[in-house]
Design a protein around this motif. Structure first.
Motif, PDB file in Angstrom:
ATOM      1  N   THR A  14     -15.021   8.233   4.938  1.00 11.61           N
ATOM      2  CA  THR A  14     -15.923   8.176   3.794  1.00 11.61           C
ATOM      3  C   THR A  14     -15.386   9.046   2.663  1.00 11.61           C
ATOM      4  O   THR A  14     -15.370   8.641   1.495  1.00 11.61           O
ATOM      5  N   VAL A  15     -14.934  10.241   3.021  1.00  7.74           N
ATOM      6  CA  VAL A  15     -14.344  11.144   2.025  1.00  7.74           C
ATOM      7  C   VAL A  15     -13.089  10.516   1.420  1.00  7.74           C
ATOM      8  O   VAL A  15     -12.890  10.530   0.194  1.00  7.74           O
ATOM      9  N   PHE A  16     -12.229   9.956   2.269  1.00  9.40           N
ATOM     10  CA  PHE A  16     -10.996   9.336   1.777  1.00  9.40           C
ATOM     11  C   PHE A  16     -11.300   8.172   0.833  1.00  9.40           C
ATOM     12  O   PHE A  16     -10.640   8.003  -0.204  1.00  9.40           O
ATOM     13  N   ALA A  17     -12.282   7.347   1.196  1.00  6.53           N
ATOM     14  CA  ALA A  17     -12.636   6.197   0.361  1.00  6.53           C
ATOM     15  C   ALA A  17     -13.162   6.655  -1.000  1.00  6.53           C
ATOM     16  O   ALA A  17     -12.827   6.074  -2.043  1.00  6.53           O
ATOM     17  N   LEU A  18     -13.986   7.704  -1.004  1.00  8.39           N
ATOM     18  CA  LEU A  18     -14.522   8.219  -2.263  1.00  8.39           C
ATOM     19  C   LEU A  18     -13.408   8.786  -3.139  1.00  8.39           C
ATOM     20  O   LEU A  18     -13.425   8.622  -4.367  1.00  8.39           O
ATOM     21  N   ILE A  19     -12.433   9.447  -2.513  1.00 10.24           N
ATOM     22  CA  ILE A  19     -11.286   9.967  -3.270  1.00 10.24           C
ATOM     23  C   ILE A  19     -10.506   8.815  -3.896  1.00 10.24           C
ATOM     24  O   ILE A  19     -10.104   8.872  -5.071  1.00 10.24           O
ATOM     25  N   ALA A  20     -10.276   7.752  -3.118  1.00 13.84           N
ATOM     26  CA  ALA A  20      -9.530   6.602  -3.620  1.00 13.84           C
ATOM     27  C   ALA A  20     -10.250   5.941  -4.787  1.00 13.84           C
ATOM     28  O   ALA A  20      -9.640   5.609  -5.811  1.00 13.84           O
ATOM     29  N   ILE A  21     -11.548   5.755  -4.648  1.00  9.89           N
ATOM     30  CA  ILE A  21     -12.321   5.147  -5.723  1.00  9.89           C
ATOM     31  C   ILE A  21     -12.319   6.038  -6.964  1.00  9.89           C
ATOM     32  O   ILE A  21     -12.152   5.555  -8.098  1.00  9.89           O
ATOM     33  N   LEU A  71     -10.015   8.126  -7.846  1.00  8.16           N
ATOM     34  CA  LEU A  71      -8.696   8.062  -8.460  1.00  8.16           C
ATOM     35  C   LEU A  71      -8.536   6.789  -9.284  1.00  8.16           C
ATOM     36  O   LEU A  71      -7.975   6.815 -10.392  1.00  8.16           O
ATOM     37  N   ALA A  72      -9.033   5.664  -8.756  1.00  9.80           N
ATOM     38  CA  ALA A  72      -8.946   4.410  -9.498  1.00  9.80           C
ATOM     39  C   ALA A  72      -9.748   4.483 -10.797  1.00  9.80           C
ATOM     40  O   ALA A  72      -9.304   4.009 -11.849  1.00  9.80           O
ATOM     41  N   VAL A  73     -10.933   5.092 -10.726  1.00  8.16           N
ATOM     42  CA  VAL A  73     -11.764   5.259 -11.931  1.00  8.16           C
ATOM     43  C   VAL A  73     -11.063   6.166 -12.939  1.00  8.16           C
ATOM     44  O   VAL A  73     -11.044   5.890 -14.150  1.00  8.16           O
ATOM     45  N   PHE A  74     -10.469   7.240 -12.450  1.00  8.56           N
ATOM     46  CA  PHE A  74      -9.749   8.159 -13.336  1.00  8.56           C
ATOM     47  C   PHE A  74      -8.563   7.460 -13.999  1.00  8.56           C
ATOM     48  O   PHE A  74      -8.315   7.637 -15.208  1.00  8.56           O
ATOM     49  N   ALA A  75      -7.822   6.659 -13.230  1.00 11.42           N
ATOM     50  CA  ALA A  75      -6.683   5.940 -13.789  1.00 11.42           C
ATOM     51  C   ALA A  75      -7.136   4.964 -14.871  1.00 11.42           C
ATOM     52  O   ALA A  75      -6.492   4.832 -15.920  1.00 11.42           O
ATOM     53  N   TRP A  83       0.792  -1.234   0.000  1.00  9.17           N
ATOM     54  CA  TRP A  83       0.000   0.000   0.000  1.00  9.17           C
ATOM     55  C   TRP A  83       0.821   1.279   0.000  1.00  9.17           C
ATOM     56  O   TRP A  83       0.442   2.239  -0.674  1.00  9.17           O
ATOM     57  N   SER A  84       1.916   1.321   0.740  1.00 12.39           N
ATOM     58  CA  SER A  84       2.676   2.573   0.794  1.00 12.39           C
ATOM     59  C   SER A  84       3.430   2.841  -0.502  1.00 12.39           C
ATOM     60  O   SER A  84       3.633   4.000  -0.871  1.00 12.39           O
ATOM     61  N   ILE A  85       3.851   1.771  -1.197  1.00 16.70           N
ATOM     62  CA  ILE A  85       4.705   1.944  -2.371  1.00 16.70           C
ATOM     63  C   ILE A  85       4.059   1.453  -3.665  1.00 16.70           C
ATOM     64  O   ILE A  85       3.856   2.221  -4.607  1.00 16.70           O
ATOM     65  N   CYS A  86       3.718   0.162  -3.725  1.00 15.66           N
ATOM     66  CA  CYS A  86       3.302  -0.422  -5.001  1.00 15.66           C
ATOM     67  C   CYS A  86       1.971   0.125  -5.515  1.00 15.66           C
ATOM     68  O   CYS A  86       1.828   0.396  -6.715  1.00 15.66           O
ATOM     69  N   VAL A  87       0.982   0.266  -4.645  1.00 12.66           N
ATOM     70  CA  VAL A  87      -0.318   0.783  -5.084  1.00 12.66           C
ATOM     71  C   VAL A  87      -0.208   2.207  -5.621  1.00 12.66           C
ATOM     72  O   VAL A  87      -0.715   2.496  -6.724  1.00 12.66           O
ATOM     73  N   PRO A  88       0.433   3.147  -4.922  1.00 11.73           N
ATOM     74  CA  PRO A  88       0.570   4.501  -5.491  1.00 11.73           C
ATOM     75  C   PRO A  88       1.307   4.513  -6.825  1.00 11.73           C
ATOM     76  O   PRO A  88       0.922   5.244  -7.743  1.00 11.73           O
ATOM     77  N   ILE A  89       2.374   3.713  -6.941  1.00 14.01           N
ATOM     78  CA  ILE A  89       3.115   3.682  -8.200  1.00 14.01           C
ATOM     79  C   ILE A  89       2.233   3.163  -9.329  1.00 14.01           C
ATOM     80  O   ILE A  89       2.184   3.736 -10.430  1.00 14.01           O
ATOM     81  N   ALA A  90       1.513   2.077  -9.080  1.00 15.57           N
ATOM     82  CA  ALA A  90       0.660   1.495 -10.117  1.00 15.57           C
ATOM     83  C   ALA A  90      -0.438   2.453 -10.542  1.00 15.57           C
ATOM     84  O   ALA A  90      -0.739   2.596 -11.745  1.00 15.57           O
ATOM     85  N   LEU A  91      -1.047   3.141  -9.584  1.00 14.38           N
ATOM     86  CA  LEU A  91      -2.137   4.067  -9.907  1.00 14.38           C
ATOM     87  C   LEU A  91      -1.636   5.253 -10.723  1.00 14.38           C
ATOM     88  O   LEU A  91      -2.256   5.652 -11.715  1.00 14.38           O
ATOM     89  N   VAL A  92      -0.524   5.839 -10.316  1.00 18.29           N
ATOM     90  CA  VAL A  92      -0.023   7.017 -11.016  1.00 18.29           C
ATOM     91  C   VAL A  92       0.506   6.633 -12.395  1.00 18.29           C
ATOM     92  O   VAL A  92       0.286   7.358 -13.380  1.00 18.29           O
ATOM     93  N   GLU A  93       1.177   5.511 -12.510  1.00 12.13           N
ATOM     94  CA  GLU A  93       1.673   5.087 -13.814  1.00 12.13           C
ATOM     95  C   GLU A  93       0.533   4.768 -14.768  1.00 12.13           C
ATOM     96  O   GLU A  93       0.665   4.942 -15.980  1.00 12.13           O
ATOM     97  N   ALA A  94      -0.590   4.300 -14.253  1.00 12.43           N
ATOM     98  CA  ALA A  94      -1.749   4.029 -15.109  1.00 12.43           C
ATOM     99  C   ALA A  94      -2.289   5.311 -15.732  1.00 12.43           C
ATOM    100  O   ALA A  94      -2.930   5.270 -16.787  1.00 12.43           O
TER     101      ALA A  94
END
Length: 315
Positions: free
Chosen positions: A292-299, A301-305, A108-119
């Motif tokens: 709730t706000v954090f979860a919506l932001i995460a979702i 971001l995943a949709v945007f990626a 979560w601290s490293i691989c998930v952020p890298i994968a999301l931003v690279e997408a």
């Protein structure tokens, strides 16, 4: 990526309330600096995802070892000792905490952020920073991590022994070398098909969710800590072997990588609500509203990626 790493690692997990969101600037030099450094080094030297994962393990050990010393300090979790947490004899180290550190920071601290931003920039497998930028990030990471380490030592009135510092530093260096050795190896793609990205994402969500349900699966009891520690090896050993085999097949695509990261991200989204309920000094409504706000932001971001990946990937 610089701010996404601390957002996922601290806020989405529920370790910090929304009222303390400004502290993201305090966490960013360590979390974000580490994520950016690992991504840039991996792409600059062609390490691939195997190198990124191993470097992420090294980062996790550095953060919870020499930097904030949680692995060595029972007082960090208000414990008298590590007894009852699968303590490794002779090392004054909890295997339970070590496994948790490797898992949380690697995924979560490293691989998930890298994968999301690279997408969001599909097809880009080259460094994004020049040498000067990479040096600046490295300085920010070292200075920020050092300051956080000093604050932790002063706050807990604890400093690990020289032997603990030396042993952890040696292991971290070995992992970094291993990342460059293994990460630069090339393998011929395996034959066979990979499950659809949806199946890969659901697999990532299921495996990481089972990890977070460990206390339910293995309630406190005689020997439960060692059963739990053994189960960790079974769970992630099996999952890693399967994912590596999938990823080596020629039909593996960036969609699969993003799906895997999204599955893990959704696990943190629900696990964060459980953590938020235990926040000290924050009312339950505010804690849950924040997550709730954090979860919506995460979702979002995943949709945007996913949208970026679709729009920039040739059919």
């Amino acid at each position: 990526m610089f701010f996404l790493a601390p957002f996922v690692g601290e806020f989405l997990l529920g370790n910090q309330p929304i009222t303390a969101f400004g502290s993201i600037f305090l966490f960013a030099p360590m979390y974000g600096g580490g994520a950016v450094l690992i991504r840039e080094l991996a792409r600059r030297f062609g390490l691939g995802w195997s190198g990124i994962v191993i470097l992420a393990v090294a980062y996790g050990l550095a953060e919870e070892g020499p930097i904030d010393q949680m692995l060595f300090n029972p007082g960090y979790l208000n414990l008298d000792s590590f007894a009852g947490m699968a303590e490794i004899p002779g090392l004054q180290l909890s295997l339970t905490l070590l496994q948790g550190t490797v898992t949380l920071h690697t995924i979560w601290s490293i691989c998930v952020p890298i994968a999301l931003v690279e997408a969001c920039a599909p097809g880009v497998q080259r460094p994004w920073l020049r040498r000067g930028g990479l040096t600046a990030v490295a300085v920010v990471f070292v200075v920020g991590s050092t300051l956080l380490g000093i604050l932790q030592a002063l706050g807990f009135h604890f400093v690990a022994s020289p032997a603990q510092f030396v042993v952890s530093a040696v292991i971290i260096v070995v992992l970094i070398v291993l990342a460059f050795v293994i990460g630069r190896r090339t393998h011929r793609p395996l034959a066979g098909q990979v499950p659809r990205p949806l199946v890969v994402g659901l697999t990532g969500f299921a495996v990481t969710s089972v990890f977070w349900l460990e206390s339910v699966l293995f309630p406190d009891g005689v020997g439960s800590e060692w059963i739990s520690a053994s189960w960790w090896f079974v769970l992630f050993g099996t999952a890693t072997a399967g994912i590596v085999r999938w990823a080596r097949r020629g039909s593996w695509t960036p969609y699969h990588t993003l799906a895997l990261a999204t599955g893990a991200l959704l696990t943190y989204a629900w696990a964060g609500f459980a953590h938020a309920r235990e926040l000290d000094g924050t009312s339950l409504p505010i804690a849950l509203a924040g997550n709730t706000v954090f979860a919506l932001i995460a979702i979002g971001l995943a949709v945007f990626a996913r949208h970026r990946l679709v729009s920039q990937t040739p059919s």
